[in-house]
Design an enzyme around this catalytic site. Sequence first.
Site, PDB file in Angstrom:
ATOM      1  N   HIS A 103     -25.757   3.720  28.054  1.00  0.00           N
ATOM      2  CA  HIS A 103     -24.627   3.170  28.820  1.00  0.00           C
ATOM      3  C   HIS A 103     -23.296   3.633  28.221  1.00  0.00           C
ATOM      4  O   HIS A 103     -22.346   3.931  28.938  1.00  0.00           O
ATOM      5  CB  HIS A 103     -24.640   1.635  28.775  1.00  0.00           C
ATOM      6  CG  HIS A 103     -25.805   1.005  29.452  1.00  0.00           C
ATOM      7  ND1 HIS A 103     -26.814   0.375  28.773  1.00  0.00           N
ATOM      8  CD2 HIS A 103     -26.114   0.896  30.765  1.00  0.00           C
ATOM      9  CE1 HIS A 103     -27.694  -0.114  29.623  1.00  0.00           C
ATOM     10  NE2 HIS A 103     -27.304   0.187  30.840  1.00  0.00           N
ATOM     11  N   SER A 138     -33.528   2.715  27.748  1.00  0.00           N
ATOM     12  CA  SER A 138     -33.539   1.758  28.850  1.00  0.00           C
ATOM     13  C   SER A 138     -33.448   0.357  28.264  1.00  0.00           C
ATOM     14  O   SER A 138     -34.017   0.082  27.201  1.00  0.00           O
ATOM     15  CB  SER A 138     -34.858   1.889  29.627  1.00  0.00           C
ATOM     16  OG  SER A 138     -35.052   0.744  30.433  1.00  0.00           O
TER      17      SER A 138
END
Length: 285
Positions: free
Chosen positions: A41, A190
């Site tokens: 991210h 993830s």
Amino acid sequence: MSYEVPVVHTVREMRARVGAWRAGGARIGLVPTMGALHAGHISLVEAARRHAERVIATVFVNPTQFAPGEDFSRYPRTLPADCEKLAAVKADLVFAPAVEEMYPAGFCTTVSLEGPAKADLEDRFRPTHFPGVATVVAKLLNQAQADVAVFGEKDYQQLRVIETMARDLDIATRIFGAATLRDPDGLAMSSRNVYLSAEDRARAPALHRALSEAAERIAEGAAIGAVMEEARAAITAAGFAIDYVEARDARTLARVADRSEGPIRILAAARLGATRLIDNVAVDA
Ligand code: PAF
């Protein structure tokens, strides 16, 4: 004093900030997330920064993209830690709305999708997922009125769905995809990797290994059908239960029989115990 990223919870507050930045001539970048941030991210925030002077990260676990029985209630919610990570890369704002802010009483609109959203990949296993994603992303793009928005290529079908939606609905924000970040053993980063047991974590890189080998063989000219059969066998042998492992047109996600048909992407979803992993790799042209 160390930098603390400002956090707002309402559309009104976010728009006030955006309005002031725009008045000062800044371009705005948006990075929609569901939180539980990891380095992947953060790389999206850095990518947005390359296109915009001001970067907003949104943190919202969107209930409408989870089907009953999926992990909505146990999805990791780690806002304070997320804000620390975003402060470290000098994100300008975090938008963390409550469910009621995004879906007030009487909310009754959903984006209806065809094309890459009906590719018989994720949509086969999660039929309500992309309408939920597209609706929340359309809202976030409208709320922020950003110049650019960045999404990870890890969710490759999602990226194609969002690009298509933004094009079809004349949403002015430019959509960018950013490369998947991986652990040193190849596992795609993830938020759901935290669900893996130690044993399954050790097996998990086999998915990316098999997809990469398949991509290499197709690039060398091997027949797609045979290569994909071998990839499925390798993934099953590593202990996964496969949902899909497919070679597709990288743009439309349509089925492909031959690599002369255009750029190819190999996409997969497979389960290790209760944890479902997705990944994808490009086939070099
Ligand atoms: O990829 C995600 O984290 C989510 O699907 C998104 C794009 C933030 C929409 O909720």
